[in-house]
Write an enzyme that holds these catalytic residues in place. Structure first.
Site, PDB file in Angstrom:
ATOM      1  CD  GLU A  55      -2.969  -1.045   2.337  1.00 33.09           C
ATOM      2  OE1 GLU A  55      -2.960  -0.062   3.103  1.00 33.09           O
ATOM      3  OE2 GLU A  55      -3.746  -1.991   2.467  1.00 33.09           O
ATOM      4  CG  HIS A  59      -6.337   0.621   4.379  1.00 33.73           C
ATOM      5  ND1 HIS A  59      -5.221  -0.082   4.754  1.00 33.73           N
ATOM      6  CD2 HIS A  59      -7.191   0.498   5.431  1.00 33.73           C
ATOM      7  CE1 HIS A  59      -5.384  -0.583   5.966  1.00 33.73           C
ATOM      8  NE2 HIS A  59      -6.580  -0.241   6.401  1.00 33.73           N
ATOM      9  CB  ILE A  60     -11.745   4.096   2.249  1.00 33.61           C
ATOM     10  CG1 ILE A  60     -12.497   3.087   1.354  1.00 33.61           C
ATOM     11  CG2 ILE A  60     -10.796   4.958   1.415  1.00 33.61           C
ATOM     12  CD1 ILE A  60     -13.488   3.750   0.388  1.00 33.61           C
TER      13      ILE A  60
HETATM   14  P1  NAD Z   1     -11.543  -8.795  16.289  1.00 37.76           P
HETATM   15  O1  NAD Z   1     -10.351  -9.079  17.127  1.00 37.76           O
HETATM   16  O2  NAD Z   1     -12.813  -8.390  16.958  1.00 37.76           O
HETATM   17  O3  NAD Z   1     -11.856 -10.068  15.370  1.00 37.76           O
HETATM   18  C1  NAD Z   1     -10.873 -10.830  14.767  1.00 37.76           C
HETATM   19  C2  NAD Z   1     -11.351 -12.276  14.812  1.00 37.76           C
HETATM   20  O4  NAD Z   1     -10.370 -13.062  14.141  1.00 37.76           O
HETATM   21  C3  NAD Z   1     -11.480 -12.843  16.235  1.00 37.76           C
HETATM   22  O5  NAD Z   1     -12.749 -13.425  16.413  1.00 37.76           O
HETATM   23  C4  NAD Z   1     -10.348 -13.867  16.318  1.00 37.76           C
HETATM   24  O6  NAD Z   1     -10.661 -14.979  17.144  1.00 37.76           O
HETATM   25  C5  NAD Z   1     -10.187 -14.262  14.870  1.00 37.76           C
HETATM   26  N1  NAD Z   1      -8.867 -14.823  14.574  1.00 37.76           N
HETATM   27  C6  NAD Z   1      -7.659 -14.387  15.000  1.00 37.76           C
HETATM   28  N2  NAD Z   1      -6.679 -15.170  14.518  1.00 37.76           N
HETATM   29  C7  NAD Z   1      -7.288 -16.118  13.758  1.00 37.76           C
HETATM   30  C8  NAD Z   1      -6.814 -17.213  12.990  1.00 37.76           C
HETATM   31  N3  NAD Z   1      -5.517 -17.502  12.927  1.00 37.76           N
HETATM   32  N4  NAD Z   1      -7.709 -17.967  12.346  1.00 37.76           N
HETATM   33  C9  NAD Z   1      -9.038 -17.703  12.441  1.00 37.76           C
HETATM   34  N5  NAD Z   1      -9.545 -16.683  13.157  1.00 37.76           N
HETATM   35  C10 NAD Z   1      -8.678 -15.899  13.798  1.00 37.76           C
HETATM   36  O7  NAD Z   1     -11.089  -7.684  15.233  1.00 37.76           O
HETATM   37  P2  NAD Z   1     -12.047  -6.724  14.376  1.00 37.76           P
HETATM   38  O8  NAD Z   1     -12.267  -5.447  15.092  1.00 37.76           O
HETATM   39  O9  NAD Z   1     -13.203  -7.497  13.897  1.00 37.76           O
HETATM   40  O10 NAD Z   1     -11.055  -6.399  13.159  1.00 37.76           O
HETATM   41  C11 NAD Z   1     -10.696  -7.387  12.211  1.00 37.76           C
HETATM   42  C12 NAD Z   1      -9.587  -6.867  11.319  1.00 37.76           C
HETATM   43  O11 NAD Z   1     -10.111  -5.838  10.465  1.00 37.76           O
HETATM   44  C13 NAD Z   1      -8.472  -6.125  12.079  1.00 37.76           C
HETATM   45  O12 NAD Z   1      -7.548  -6.975  12.600  1.00 37.76           O
HETATM   46  C14 NAD Z   1      -7.897  -5.232  11.014  1.00 37.76           C
HETATM   47  O13 NAD Z   1      -6.841  -5.913  10.379  1.00 37.76           O
HETATM   48  C15 NAD Z   1      -9.040  -5.037  10.043  1.00 37.76           C
HETATM   49  N6  NAD Z   1      -9.463  -3.642   9.948  1.00 37.76           N
HETATM   50  C16 NAD Z   1      -9.443  -3.046   8.725  1.00 37.76           C
HETATM   51  C17 NAD Z   1      -9.840  -1.732   8.585  1.00 37.76           C
HETATM   52  C18 NAD Z   1      -9.860  -1.060   7.231  1.00 37.76           C
HETATM   53  O14 NAD Z   1      -9.708   0.144   7.166  1.00 37.76           O
HETATM   54  N7  NAD Z   1     -10.084  -1.773   6.145  1.00 37.76           N
HETATM   55  C19 NAD Z   1     -10.218  -1.006   9.708  1.00 37.76           C
HETATM   56  C20 NAD Z   1     -10.232  -1.643  10.953  1.00 37.76           C
HETATM   57  C21 NAD Z   1      -9.851  -2.958  11.057  1.00 37.76           C
END
Ligand code: NAD
Length: 308
Positions: A262, A281-282
Site C-alpha cells: 500500500e 484502505h478506506i
Molecule cells: P476482532 O479481534 O474483533 O476479530 C478478529 C477475529 O479473528 C477474532 O474473532 C479472532 O478470534 C479471529 N482470529 C484471529 N486469529 C485467527 C486465525 N488464525 N484464524 C481464524 N480466526 C482468527 O477484530 P475486528 O475489530 O473485527 O477487526 C478485524 C480486522 O479488520 C483487524 O484486525 C484489522 O486488520 C481489520 N481492519 C481493517 C480496517 C480497514 O480500514 N479496512 C479497519 C479496521 C480494522
C-alpha cells in the site's frame, strides 16, 4: 506539561479534549521515519493511525515516551516488542471502526455482485453496458465469514437481517452462543467455508497464522460464481494467487480495500482486471469512525496521565 505528538489527522473533538486537559500538542501529519525520530525525542505520547510507522528505531530514539496511541484497531504499524521492552503503553480504539468497515464490506459485495463500478466506468466511456452487467442478488446466498469478531459479526448481522444471507464462519474461537442463535450462524472448518460460500469475507487480523491464509489451494476450493471480499489486511491473501484466480475464472470477482503493498502500485495487475473493485484502505475512513477512534484514544491518554 504532558506533550503529545499527533502524527496523523484525528477528529477535532479529540484535539479539543487534549487541549482542555492542558496537554501541549505538536501536530505533524505522517512524518517520515527520520522526521519522526527527531519529533519523538521529547514527547510523552504519540497518536498515530495506520500511518506513520512507529518502528524500533523511532521507539529507541524516544526519551520520555510513555504512550503510543493508535486511533483505530490494527497495531501492525507499531513495533509492539520494542514498546514493551521500554515499558511504553500501547492504546487503541478497537470498536471505533467496526460499523464503518462492516458497511464497506457490504458495499464491496454489492459493487462486485452488481458490477456497479464496472457499469460506472462504462457509462463514462459512453457505453451502455446493460448486457455485460448481468448480476446476482445477495439474498439467500451463503456468506462465509473468516474471523467472526467485531467486524465479522457486524457484517454477518447486516447480511442476515438486511439481505437474508445464510451465515457460516471460521474462527479460532467459537463466537458467543447468542450471536450464533441470532444469525443462525454455523461454525465450519476453513475448507468447508471456501467450498460452500458464495461470498467469502475476511475479518481476521494479520498475524503469522493468517499470512496468506487465502492462497492458491483455498481459492481453488471456491465456487466459480463466488466472490472474495477483503477489508482486513492485504497480507491475509496471497495476491499473486488471487490475480491468477481472477484472470483464469476460478472465482467470479473480488472487492479489496487492503493490499500487500500500500499504496497499490498504479500498474498493478489487479488494476487491469474488470471483475475487481478496489478501494484505497478506506474501511475506517468515515467521519463517525474517526470521531469515535480519536475520542476513545484521547480518553485513554488523559486517564493514563491523570492517574500516573
Ligand atoms: P476482532 O479481534 O474483533 O476479530 C478478529 C477475529 O479473528 C477474532 O474473532 C479472532 O478470534 C479471529 N482470529 C484471529 N486469529 C485467527 C486465525 N488464525 N484464524 C481464524 N480466526 C482468527 O477484530 P475486528 O475489530 O473485527 O477487526 C478485524 C480486522 O479488520 C483487524 O484486525 C484489522 O486488520 C481489520 N481492519 C481493517 C480496517 C480497514 O480500514 N479496512 C479497519 C479496521 C480494522
Amino acid at each position: 506539561m504532558v506533550k503529545v505528538l499527533v502524527a496523523a489527522p484525528i477528529h477535532e473533538k479529540a484535539l479539543e479534549m487534549l487541549k482542555k486537559a492542558g496537554f501541549e500538542i505538536v501536530y505533524e501529519e505522517y512524518p517520515s521515519e527520520d522526521r519522526l525520530i527527531e519529533l519523538i525525542k521529547d514527547v510523552d505520547a504519540i497518536i498515530v493511525r495506520s500511518k506513520p510507522r512507529v518502528t524500533r528505531r523511532v521507539i529507541e530514539a524516544a526519551e520520555k515516551l510513555k504512550v503510543i496511541a493508535r486511533a483505530g484497531v490494527g497495531l501492525d504499524n507499531i513495533d509492539l516488542e520494542a514498546a514493551e521492552e521500554k515499558g511504553i503503553k500501547v492504546f487503541n480504539a478497537p470498536s471505533a471502526p467496526t460499523q464503518s468497515v462492516a458497511e464497506l464490506a457490504i458495499g464491496l459485495m454489492l459493487a462486485v455482485m452488481r458490477k456497479i463500478a464496472y457499469a460506472d466506468r462504462k457509462m463514462r466511456e459512453g457505453v451502455w453496458a446493460k448486457k455485460q452487467c448481468l448480476g446476482h442478488e445477495l439474498r439467500g446466498k451463503v456468506l462465509g465469514v473468516i474471523g467472526m469478531g467485531r467486524i465479522g459479526s457486524a457484517v454477518a448481522r447486516i447480511a442476515y437481517h438486511g439481505f437474508g444471507m445464510k451465515i457460516i464462519y471460521y474462527d479460532v474461537r467459537k463466537c458467543p452462543k447468542e450471536i450464533e442463535k441470532e444469525l443462525e450462524a454455523k461454525c465450519v472448518d476453513l475448507d468447508t467455508l471456501f467450498k460452500e460460500a458464495d461470498v467469502v469475507t475476511i475479518h481476521v487480523p494479520l498475524v503469522p497464522a493468517t499470512k496468506h491464509l487465502v492462497n492458491e489451494e483455498k481459492l481453488r476450493l471456491m465456487k466459480k460464481t463466488a466472490i472474495l471480499i477483503n477489508t482486513a489486511r492485504g497480507g491475509v491473501v496471497d495476491t499473486e494467487a488471487l490475480v491468477k484466480a481472477l484472470r483464469e475464472g476460478w472465482i467470479a470477482g473480488a472487492g479489496l480495500d487492503v493490499f500487500e503493498e500500500e499504496p497499490l502500485p498504479p500498474d498493478h495487475p489487479l488494476t487491469k482486471l474488470e471483475n475487481v473493485v478496489l478501494t484505497p484502505h478506506i474501511g475506517a475512513n468515515t467521519v463517525e469512525a474517526q470521531e469515535r477512534a480519536g475520542i476513545e484514544v484521547v480518553e485513554k491518554i488523559i486517564e493514563f496521565f491523570k492517574s500516573s
